[in-house]
Design an enzyme around this catalytic site. Structure first.
Site, PDB file in Angstrom:
ATOM      1  CB  CYS C 121      71.370 120.402   5.435  1.00 16.18           C
ATOM      2  SG  CYS C 121      72.198 120.631   7.028  1.00 16.18           S
ATOM      3  CB  CYS C 124      71.586 122.912  10.603  1.00 17.46           C
ATOM      4  SG  CYS C 124      73.194 122.624   9.844  1.00 17.46           S
ATOM      5  CB  SER C 125      69.150 125.305   7.153  1.00 19.45           C
ATOM      6  OG  SER C 125      69.874 126.263   7.910  1.00 19.45           O
ATOM      7  CB  CYS C 126      74.433 122.877   5.159  1.00 22.16           C
ATOM      8  SG  CYS C 126      75.130 122.862   6.814  1.00 22.16           S
TER       9      CYS C 126
END
Lengths: 127, 92, 216
Positions: C121, C124-126
């Protein structure tokens, strides 16, 4: 609580330069080796995560609201704060914007918490 | 039929989910994913329209040009319909 | 506020996974920790959340781990009809196995003899957290987010994975509402193994694409 829906101007200061590219949009940039060290999440970090999930489920704000606040915090925050420090800051910003509580209430409560003790354990309301 | 699309090379400020490195790049629709609330409105606490979302596949050579690590490797990303424009494959 | 819910069920100071919590309960209280306590208390007092809901959410997240994904992978390795359902709709297939993945929109991408998939991702941090639990720290770093889309083979080499040239790398950037899990290829020499034995071979990294399953 339901969102009252007020638009918040995005911060124009969080672009890394004048092209319009924003700091969090990292794909393809130069960077060093992937750091492989990790950590077991602390209880307070798990609580921040749980607050975010529950606030989303209750309709207090959305994950996109969280991301928007994180992005608007800027690159310095990414470098200087831990992941869940940034998250609680962004959760709080969305809740204040949505009217869940006021900054006055938050400020007074944080002061009260500091007076309870000097560690995270001591600062819980049940001591 | 393969549908070729190009990610719009727009540069608005604020919360958007079209990555910078794909803007202006051409790919093919790998599959439509249905309709989802527009994050560009949700992010600001606004009532959101729903937008079609597509998984778009790009060749690494298209994204990175001569500098691609391996030109035939691919990159898939989800792009909302309002960030895509059709590429006319029959153009002269 | 009642004592932390976990104290009633687990050894003092140990997380449900059996690891120690980071020693933050007796280190100096930080500004952000004070904010977390304040936000939590205010949300409870105003009736938005209950302490029990917060405790239950932490328990639910702690219960999610790569073992859940490993069970899904092992089922797909042994049951062709399940594998077909997994590749068609990974959310439904995971729910079918009894995993509470909430509203997760999951897509499974299959590694084969000539295809290797990698998840990232960049924005962000999906992460498929509702199946695999919270992401490893490296997944959220600038280095991984920046480089995985431009030089995936070099990044994989840092993880100890050298891919031959004839294998196509497919990188998946989780930019919106979908989450991805890699269905790794079943290792050779596992013909006689049952689902539980196979699941033990499946690592977290093999489901992100930065590793391969263990060999028996």
């Amino acid at each position: 609580m339901v969102w009252t829906g007020r638009a918040v101007l995005p911060s124009l200061l969080t672009m890394s330069d004048t092209t319009g590219r924003r700091w969090h949009d990292m794909g393809g940039q130069d960077a060093g080796p992937v750091p492989m060290d990790g950590h077991d999440f602390a209880l307070w970090e798990k609580r921040v995560d749980a607050l975010m999930v529950l606030c989303g489920q209750k309709g207090l704000f959305t994950v996109d609201g969280l991301r928007r606040a994180l992005e608007d915090m800027g690159e310095d925050a990414f470098e200087s704060m831990s992941y869940y420090e940034r998250w609680i800051a962004a959760v709080n910003q969305n809740l204040v914007e949505g009217g869940a509580y006021t900054l006055e209430e938050l400020g007074e409560r944080m002061q009260e918490i500091a007076a309870r003790g000097s560690t995270y354990g001591e600062a819980q309301s049940d001591g | 039929m393969v549908e070729r699309v190009r990610v719009k090379a727009l540069t608005p400020p604020g919360h958007v989910r079209a990555p910078w490195y794909l803007r202006g790049k051409e790919g093919v629709i790998e599959r439509p994913l249905g309709h989802f609330a527009n994050p560009e409105q949700l992010a600001y606490g606004l009532k959101a329209d729903t937008k079609p979302l597509y998984r778009v596949r790009f060749r690494m050579a298209e994204i990175w040009g001569e500098g691609a690590e391996n030109p035939d490797d691919t990159l898939d990303a989800e792009i909302y319909g309002h960030w895509l424009e059709k590429v006319d494959t029959h153009a002269p | 506020m009642p004592h932390d819910h976990h104290d009633h069920f687990h050894h003092e100071g140990m997380s449900p996974s059996g690891h120690p919590y980071r020693a933050d309960n007796d280190t100096p209280l930080t500004y952000w920790q004070r904010m977390e306590i304040a936000v939590r208390e205010l949300l409870v007092e105003k009736g938005h959340l209950t302490p029990a809901e917060i405790a239950a959410q932490i328990e639910a997240m702690d219960a999610r781990s790569p073992a859940n994904g490993a069970a899904v992978v092992a089922r797909a390795w042994t049951d062709p009809a399940f594998k077909a359902r997994l590749l068609e709709n990974a959310s439904e297939a995971s729910r079918e196995m009894g995993f509470d993945i909430g509203p997760l929109n999951l897509i499974a991408v299959e590694n084969t003899a000539d295809t290797h998939n990698l998840i990232v991702c960049t924005l962000c941090s999906c992460y498929p957290r509702n199946l695999l639990g919270l992401p490893p720290d490296w997944y959220k770093t600038r280095a991984y987010r920046s480089r995985a889309v431009r030089e995936p083979r070099t990044v994989l080499r840092e993880f100890g994975l050298e891919l031959p040239d004839h294998v196509t790398v497919r990188v998946h950037d989780s930019t919106a509402d979908m989450r991805y899990v890699v269905l790794p290829a079943r290792p050779e020499g596992t013909e006689g193994m049952d689902e539980a034995q196979l699941a033990a071979l499946v690592t977290r990294d093999s489901m992100i694409g930065t590793g391969l399953p263990h060999r028996p």
